[in-house]
Design an enzyme around this catalytic site. Structure first.
Site, mmCIF file in Angstrom:
data_model
loop_
_atom_site.group_PDB
_atom_site.id
_atom_site.type_symbol
_atom_site.label_atom_id
_atom_site.label_comp_id
_atom_site.label_asym_id
_atom_site.label_seq_id
_atom_site.Cartn_x
_atom_site.Cartn_y
_atom_site.Cartn_z
ATOM 1 N N GLU A 94 -23.425 -29.890 -8.516
ATOM 2 C CA GLU A 94 -23.448 -28.435 -8.613
ATOM 3 C C GLU A 94 -24.707 -27.960 -9.345
ATOM 4 O O GLU A 94 -25.140 -28.588 -10.314
ATOM 5 C CB GLU A 94 -22.213 -27.981 -9.391
ATOM 6 C CG GLU A 94 -22.013 -26.494 -9.332
ATOM 7 C CD GLU A 94 -20.880 -26.058 -10.253
ATOM 8 O OE1 GLU A 94 -19.911 -25.497 -9.756
ATOM 9 O OE2 GLU A 94 -20.986 -26.276 -11.468
ATOM 10 N N CYS A 107 -29.177 -23.950 -14.041
ATOM 11 C CA CYS A 107 -28.384 -24.971 -14.712
ATOM 12 C C CYS A 107 -28.262 -26.149 -13.750
ATOM 13 O O CYS A 107 -27.766 -25.988 -12.626
ATOM 14 C CB CYS A 107 -27.010 -24.392 -15.031
ATOM 15 S SG CYS A 107 -25.900 -25.598 -15.733
ATOM 16 N N CYS A 114 -19.388 -37.968 -14.819
ATOM 17 C CA CYS A 114 -19.786 -38.278 -16.199
ATOM 18 C C CYS A 114 -18.826 -39.314 -16.755
ATOM 19 O O CYS A 114 -17.627 -39.259 -16.502
ATOM 20 C CB CYS A 114 -19.742 -37.011 -17.055
ATOM 21 S SG CYS A 114 -20.284 -37.293 -18.753
ATOM 22 N N CYS A 118 -14.650 -36.442 -21.777
ATOM 23 C CA CYS A 118 -14.110 -35.320 -22.563
ATOM 24 C C CYS A 118 -12.974 -34.696 -21.742
ATOM 25 O O CYS A 118 -13.182 -34.273 -20.600
ATOM 26 C CB CYS A 118 -15.182 -34.277 -22.846
ATOM 27 S SG CYS A 118 -16.681 -34.991 -23.558
ATOM 28 N N CYS A 121 -13.071 -31.202 -19.872
ATOM 29 C CA CYS A 121 -14.166 -30.961 -18.938
ATOM 30 C C CYS A 121 -13.810 -31.547 -17.568
ATOM 31 O O CYS A 121 -13.416 -32.715 -17.471
ATOM 32 C CB CYS A 121 -15.425 -31.618 -19.488
ATOM 33 S SG CYS A 121 -16.769 -31.714 -18.304
ATOM 34 N N CYS A 338 -15.156 -24.994 -15.001
ATOM 35 C CA CYS A 338 -15.600 -26.314 -14.569
ATOM 36 C C CYS A 338 -14.640 -26.917 -13.561
ATOM 37 O O CYS A 338 -13.448 -26.980 -13.783
ATOM 38 C CB CYS A 338 -15.697 -27.224 -15.782
ATOM 39 S SG CYS A 338 -16.777 -26.513 -17.005
HETATM 40 N N1 SAH Z 1 -22.738 -33.560 -20.958
HETATM 41 C C1 SAH Z 1 -23.470 -32.556 -21.619
HETATM 42 C C2 SAH Z 1 -23.981 -31.468 -20.701
HETATM 43 C C3 SAH Z 1 -23.066 -31.021 -19.598
HETATM 44 S S1 SAH Z 1 -21.618 -30.169 -20.113
HETATM 45 C C4 SAH Z 1 -22.691 -31.983 -22.776
HETATM 46 O O1 SAH Z 1 -21.495 -32.269 -22.884
HETATM 47 O O2 SAH Z 1 -23.280 -31.276 -23.572
HETATM 48 C C5 SAH Z 1 -22.310 -28.604 -20.580
HETATM 49 C C6 SAH Z 1 -21.485 -27.851 -21.591
HETATM 50 O O3 SAH Z 1 -20.250 -27.428 -21.006
HETATM 51 C C7 SAH Z 1 -21.108 -28.666 -22.813
HETATM 52 O O4 SAH Z 1 -21.330 -27.906 -23.982
HETATM 53 C C8 SAH Z 1 -19.636 -28.908 -22.589
HETATM 54 O O5 SAH Z 1 -18.956 -29.179 -23.774
HETATM 55 C C9 SAH Z 1 -19.217 -27.616 -21.937
HETATM 56 N N2 SAH Z 1 -17.945 -27.642 -21.227
HETATM 57 C C10 SAH Z 1 -17.413 -28.641 -20.521
HETATM 58 N N3 SAH Z 1 -16.225 -28.290 -20.012
HETATM 59 C C11 SAH Z 1 -15.989 -27.034 -20.438
HETATM 60 C C12 SAH Z 1 -14.932 -26.115 -20.254
HETATM 61 N N4 SAH Z 1 -13.855 -26.445 -19.555
HETATM 62 N N5 SAH Z 1 -15.045 -24.896 -20.818
HETATM 63 C C13 SAH Z 1 -16.121 -24.557 -21.542
HETATM 64 N N6 SAH Z 1 -17.167 -25.375 -21.744
HETATM 65 C C14 SAH Z 1 -17.083 -26.608 -21.219
HETATM 66 FE FE1 SF4 Z 2 -19.567 -35.337 -19.774
HETATM 67 FE FE2 SF4 Z 2 -18.196 -33.080 -19.565
HETATM 68 FE FE3 SF4 Z 2 -18.203 -34.422 -21.857
HETATM 69 FE FE4 SF4 Z 2 -20.458 -33.153 -21.042
HETATM 70 S S1 SF4 Z 2 -18.500 -32.213 -21.602
HETATM 71 S S2 SF4 Z 2 -20.259 -35.243 -21.882
HETATM 72 S S3 SF4 Z 2 -20.254 -33.437 -18.829
HETATM 73 S S4 SF4 Z 2 -17.357 -35.155 -19.921
#
Ligand code: SAH
Ligand code: SF4
Length: 366
Positions: A94, A107, A114, A118, A121, A338
């Site tokens: 994306e 972006c 990944c 987390c 996410c 997401c």
């Molecule tokens: N992996 C990197 C970059 C991609 S995620 C990272 O984690 O920083 C980009 C941002 O989106 C990160 O700050 C992540 O914590 C946030 N993010 C992921 N899932 C999310 C969600 N469901 N709601 C809000 N922010 C989210």
């Molecule tokens: Fe990976 Fe999502 Fe965690 Fe960023 S927030 S490190 S994309 S799992």
């Protein structure tokens, strides 16, 4: 022309030397024509009408295909465009273009999926599929820039943020190669790039020595190890103390202010006590904080905090001298949450073409 190009790469993976090889027998200036076409006009060789038709056809046959638009969505106000691109091997990523009054930000994804896991996410929920090449990252920027120009905007995007799918520090070489090339060939200023990381300490330390002065965002989300390890499992490997040490090293070496990302989750990390803890950490390294209500995803039942709670949280930070920005929830009418794009199309988990895990896009730097 020699047909030596690997099919599973982007045309943006070729360097000048590889172009020279590919264009053997053609006049020397063709390399420059194509290079300028790719990096200044963001056009594929097939679109370059200053090339002979026959050459365009031969190149198109030999080169990797451009990113295929699998889906495209535009917000009602037409300020945000989200693409789901299909790569030559059927994987999908994306990319989101966001137009603001004073800048145009893209972006980009750095990986397909990944591995960081987390739970909140969507990308993390689906797991890791493969690394993107530097060319595949550059091509996302090129496509967004090209569209921007077609819309009557500037020649290219002004900002690039690595906040799409994937952990950029887990694909460090491709990410920094993409930044380096976009900086030198497309003239995007170093300070216009933001690398967002979940807190991979070795990556932060490496970035401290990276010659270009890019911005660093740390996805913190919790200011104590117990909660952070729950939300962000990699915290068990790189706990907050190690992370803060790395941020300090980064500051020593770059003098660039870092930002902390904080996805606000109702009753999880949005209390005044959480804000107090965060204040301490942010003050210790003079970080700027970005607050964004969590986008709910199917695999994580927690809701995002209410706007009122977000504002109250911001006030506690302010009382402690910490600056915080509340992110606008860009693109909420096109499933900016997401993973929702993937879920809507029903593509997740239906074979190798269906590993869509979009993870962007309302949580972007100001
Ligand atoms: N992996 C990197 C970059 C991609 S995620 C990272 O984690 O920083 C980009 C941002 O989106 C990160 O700050 C992540 O914590 C946030 N993010 C992921 N899932 C999310 C969600 N469901 N709601 C809000 N922010 C989210
Ligand atoms: Fe990976 Fe999502 Fe965690 Fe960023 S927030 S490190 S994309 S799992």
């Amino acid at each position: 022309m020699s047909p030596t190009i690997h099919p599973n790469r982007s045309i943006y993976d070729l360097d000048r030397h590889e172009w020279a090889e590919l264009l053997q027998g053609e006049p020397q200036y063709r390399i420059e024509q194509i290079w300028t076409g790719l990096y200044r006009q963001f056009s594929t060789p097939a679109e370059l009408t200053n090339l002979p038709k026959k050459l365009r056809e031969t190149l198109t046959e030999k080169l990797p295909p451009p990113l295929l638009v699998s889906q495209e969505q535009t917000t009602d106000d037409r300020k945000t465009i989200k693409w789901l691109f299909e790569l030559p091997d059927g994987q999908q990523v994306e990319t989101v273009l966001m137009r603001y009054r004073t800048r145009d930000t893209v972006c980009v994804s750095s990986q397909v999926g990944c591995a960081m896991g987390c739970g909140f996410c969507a990308t993390g929920q689906a797991g890791f599929f493969r690394q993107l090449t530097s060319g595949e990252i550059i091509e996302q920027v090129a496509r967004a820039s090209k569209r921007l120009k077609l819309l009557g905007g500037p020649e290219r995007v002004s900002n690039v943020v690595f906040m799409g799918m994937g952990e950029p520090m887990a694909n460090y070489d491709a990410v920094t190669e993409a930044i380096t090339r976009l900086n030198s060939e497309s003239n995007i200023g170093a300070r216009s790039f933001t690398v967002s990381t979940v807190g991979i300490v070795p990556g932060i330390l490496k970035l401290a020595d990276f010659p270009l002065q890019v911005n660093l965002a740390i996805s913190l989300h919790a200011a104590n190890n117990e909660l952070r390890s729950e939300l962000v499992p990699i915290n068990k490997t790189y706990p907050i103390e190690a992370l803060m040490d790395a941020v300090e090293r980064y500051l020593d070496s770059t003098s660039r202010r870092v930002s902390f990302e904080w996805a606000m989750m109702e009753s999880v990390n949005d209390s005044d006590a959480d804000a107090e803890q965060l204040s301490e950490l942010a003050s210790s390294v003079d970080a700027h904080v970005n607050l964004i209500p969590l986008n709910p995803t199917p695999g994580w039942p927690t809701r995002g905090s209410s706007m009122q709670r977000v504002r109250e949280f911001q006030e506690v930070l302010a009382e402690n001298g910490v600056n915080a920005t509340i992110r606008d929830t860009r693109g909420s009418d096109i499933s900016a949450a997401c993973g929702q794009l993937a879920n809507r199309t029903g593509q997740v988990g239906k074979g190798r073409r269906n590993v869509v895990v979009p993870s962007v896009s309302s949580h972007l730097p100001s």
